[in-house]
Design a protein around this motif. Structure first.
Motif, mmCIF file in Angstrom:
data_model
loop_
_atom_site.group_PDB
_atom_site.id
_atom_site.type_symbol
_atom_site.label_atom_id
_atom_site.label_comp_id
_atom_site.label_asym_id
_atom_site.label_seq_id
_atom_site.Cartn_x
_atom_site.Cartn_y
_atom_site.Cartn_z
ATOM 1 N N ARG A 101 69.331 61.903 34.882
ATOM 2 C CA ARG A 101 69.492 60.637 35.294
ATOM 3 C C ARG A 101 70.891 60.732 37.014
ATOM 4 N N LEU A 102 70.010 59.999 37.988
ATOM 5 C CA LEU A 102 70.177 60.046 39.591
ATOM 6 C C LEU A 102 71.072 59.247 39.454
ATOM 7 N N VAL A 103 71.665 58.765 39.315
ATOM 8 C CA VAL A 103 73.044 57.860 39.072
ATOM 9 C C VAL A 103 73.479 57.578 37.755
ATOM 10 N N HIS A 104 74.976 57.860 37.611
ATOM 11 C CA HIS A 104 75.951 57.685 36.630
ATOM 12 C C HIS A 104 76.745 56.619 37.174
ATOM 13 N N GLY A 105 76.805 55.924 37.111
ATOM 14 C CA GLY A 105 77.549 54.412 37.672
ATOM 15 C C GLY A 105 79.025 54.883 38.248
ATOM 16 N N LEU A 113 75.792 50.481 37.623
ATOM 17 C CA LEU A 113 75.024 51.694 37.585
ATOM 18 C C LEU A 113 74.269 52.452 37.293
ATOM 19 N N VAL A 114 73.519 52.245 36.001
ATOM 20 C CA VAL A 114 72.538 53.354 35.857
ATOM 21 C C VAL A 114 71.152 53.466 36.524
ATOM 22 N N VAL A 115 70.971 54.786 36.608
ATOM 23 C CA VAL A 115 69.007 54.952 37.159
ATOM 24 C C VAL A 115 68.741 56.016 36.779
ATOM 25 N N ASP A 116 68.030 56.437 35.590
ATOM 26 C CA ASP A 116 66.935 57.498 35.123
ATOM 27 C C ASP A 116 65.579 58.185 35.666
ATOM 28 N N ARG A 117 65.575 59.452 36.138
ATOM 29 C CA ARG A 117 63.873 59.141 36.861
ATOM 30 C C ARG A 117 62.962 59.883 35.761
ATOM 31 N N TYR A 118 61.761 59.845 36.148
ATOM 32 C CA TYR A 118 60.850 60.166 35.496
ATOM 33 C C TYR A 118 60.465 60.744 36.276
ATOM 34 N N GLY A 119 60.098 61.603 37.325
ATOM 35 C CA GLY A 119 59.538 62.074 38.115
ATOM 36 C C GLY A 119 58.848 60.272 39.554
ATOM 37 N N TRP A 121 58.733 57.577 38.583
ATOM 38 C CA TRP A 121 59.035 56.543 38.228
ATOM 39 C C TRP A 121 60.430 56.087 37.818
ATOM 40 N N CYS A 122 61.179 54.974 38.177
ATOM 41 C CA CYS A 122 62.929 55.160 37.032
ATOM 42 C C CYS A 122 63.246 53.771 37.310
ATOM 43 N N VAL A 123 63.956 53.882 35.864
ATOM 44 C CA VAL A 123 64.675 53.087 34.819
ATOM 45 C C VAL A 123 66.139 53.054 35.453
ATOM 46 N N VAL A 124 66.198 51.642 35.681
ATOM 47 C CA VAL A 124 67.223 50.704 36.429
ATOM 48 C C VAL A 124 67.668 50.218 35.069
ATOM 49 N N GLN A 125 68.986 49.694 34.780
ATOM 50 C CA GLN A 125 70.466 49.895 34.428
ATOM 51 C C GLN A 125 71.102 49.188 35.277
ATOM 52 N N LEU A 126 70.898 47.352 35.509
ATOM 53 C CA LEU A 126 72.271 46.935 35.577
ATOM 54 C C LEU A 126 73.498 45.914 34.845
ATOM 55 N N GLY A 127 74.235 46.707 35.211
ATOM 56 C CA GLY A 127 75.013 46.421 34.189
ATOM 57 C C GLY A 127 76.016 45.764 34.134
ATOM 58 N N THR A 128 76.660 44.241 34.641
ATOM 59 C CA THR A 128 77.483 43.865 35.768
ATOM 60 C C THR A 128 77.039 42.734 36.123
ATOM 61 N N ALA A 129 77.073 41.538 36.854
ATOM 62 C CA ALA A 129 77.055 40.516 37.579
ATOM 63 C C ALA A 129 76.907 41.054 38.828
ATOM 64 N N GLY A 130 78.082 41.712 39.204
ATOM 65 C CA GLY A 130 78.373 42.545 41.225
ATOM 66 C C GLY A 130 76.643 43.311 41.005
ATOM 67 N N MET A 131 76.421 44.056 40.240
ATOM 68 C CA MET A 131 75.042 45.138 40.388
ATOM 69 C C MET A 131 73.759 43.812 40.784
ATOM 70 N N GLU A 132 73.782 43.053 39.547
ATOM 71 C CA GLU A 132 72.441 42.692 39.082
ATOM 72 C C GLU A 132 72.226 41.342 40.428
#
Length: 391
Positions: A101-105, A113-119, A121-132
């Motif tokens: 996990r690269l970014v843990h809110g 913001l959550v970012v998981d890193r897979y070499g 590739w990154c998977v990103v979750q924007l959980g709030t209107a502000g991050m969106e």
């Protein structure tokens, strides 16, 4: 920039380092409800002294999340790049391979913001209107720091519904449906698009590392296995046989392919967890190690009592599959369930089963999921490693 002012004596939590402001802590007027969700804002105390820059959602109880303590900070792509670089420095210290996990809110100063890193590739979750609203800056920051081959936006989590946001999945660049990752030298396949959340649960990495002393030569049962994290790590540590239980055939198929990558064979059982545990008991199956690692069973306070009974039922059923001197690993990722409450469940259910319990170790979320010392909600994962003895 929208200016927001706190009510008197509502600044203490922010001054102590917290990043949240609730709607009832703000001085508001009818125009407040007309602010566009996710707008950047400056927050000051009731006397007008600036406290920080954040973003606001006037329709949410948690109305403001603070991004920076300096009210003059420019929240742009360069600012995100600096925060991501700071987060990356920690993960590179922790792990040899780029799978974490690269970014843990809030814990990394990036609430929502959550970012998981897979070499690559990154998977990103924007959980709030502000991050969106800041999506372009988030992507630019990641591209500046990591230069990934692709970014997958898995914006289909429950937090977005609370923020009034639609669910969607979107790729930036080329992102495969499934990627390979390494965890302590063991290979896994993570389904990024069809899997749960971001595709993999990095938060149990350090807890799975603890398995080595318990599973050599053991029959291991992984309940809520998903793609077999606990089971395959057990096989790598020398377990004699491993079994996965999950309700998702897609997850179990990925678990079998992951096992094959490492030269192992595993047993998979597709069923609801409690039903499968009861069926195993009827068949007089026993295991030397049982791992109970469910999803969050208490997502809201009103679910607390029902969730307690669910945790109790799962651990009760698991205890019946263990012989004397067996090992029960019981986990919870429900923030609302305190470790002490889970321990009481384990004590009560072991007594009812005519067993004596020894707690050997206690686990928490991995270090790439740091805890913000001012925000208790960032501490959510707990696990007990228990020895089960005859009464």
């Amino acid at each position: 920039m929208i200016e927001l002012k706190l009510k008197p004596r509502e600044d203490r939590r922010l001054r102590a380092g917290h990043l949240w402001v609730y709607s009832n802590e703000l001085q508001t007027d009818p125009a407040f409800r007309g602010i566009a969700p996710g707008s950047l804002c400056r927050v000051s105390d009731d006397r007008g002294k600036p406290l920080g820059t954040g973003y606001v959602n006037p329709h949410a109880l948690l109305a403001v999340r603070i991004l920076a303590g300096n009210a003059e900070t420019a929240i742009d792509a360069d600012w995100f790049a600096r925060r991501i670089e700071a987060a990356l420095a920690l993960r590179q210290r922790l792990y040899d391979a780029p799978y974490y996990r690269l970014v843990h809110g809030e814990s990394d100063g990036l609430p929502g913001l959550v970012v998981d890193r897979y070499g690559d590739w990154c998977v990103v979750q924007l959980g709030t209107a502000g991050m969106e609203n800041l999506k372009a800056q988030v992507i630019a920051g990641l591209q500046s720091v990591l230069r990934p081959r692709g970014i997958l936006l898995r914006n289909d989590g429950g937090l977005r519904e609370l923020e009034g946001l639609p669910a969607y999945v979107e790729a930036v660049g080329e992102v495969p449906d499934e990627v390979e990752l390494l965890e302590s030298g063991v290979r896994f396949l993570a389904p990024l698009r069809a899997g749960q959340k971001t595709g993999w649960f990095y938060d149990q990495h350090d807890n799975r590392d603890r398995l080595a002393r318990y599973v050599r030569g053991a029959r291991v049962l992984d309940v809520f296995s998903y793609v077999g994290g606990w089971a395959i790590r057990s096989a790598a540590f020398g377990a004699s046989a491993v079994t996965c239980i999950d309700s998702s055939q897609t997850a179990l198929d990925a678990a079998r392919r992951s096992a094959a990558l490492n030269g192992f064979e595993i047993e998979t059982l597709r069923d609801e967890a409690l039903d499968a545990l009861k069926a195993l008991r009827r068949d007089q199956r026993q295991f030397d190690v049982v791992v109970v690692d469910p999803p969050a069973l208490i997502k809201r306070k009103k679910d607390y009592e029902a969730g307690l009974e669910h945790y109790a039922a799962l651990n009760r059923a698991a205890l019946h599959l263990l012989p004397a001197d067996g090992i029960l690993i019981s986990c919870s990722c429900s923030h609302h369930l305190e470790a002490e409450a889970l321990q009481r469940i384990l004590l009560r259910e072991s007594r009812h089963a005519g067993r004596r319990l020894q707690i050997l170790e206690q686990g928490a979320q991995s270090a790439d999921h740091p805890v913000h010392p001012a925000i208790p909600e960032t501490r959510y994962l707990k696990g007990f490693y228990c020895r089960v003895l005859a009464a």
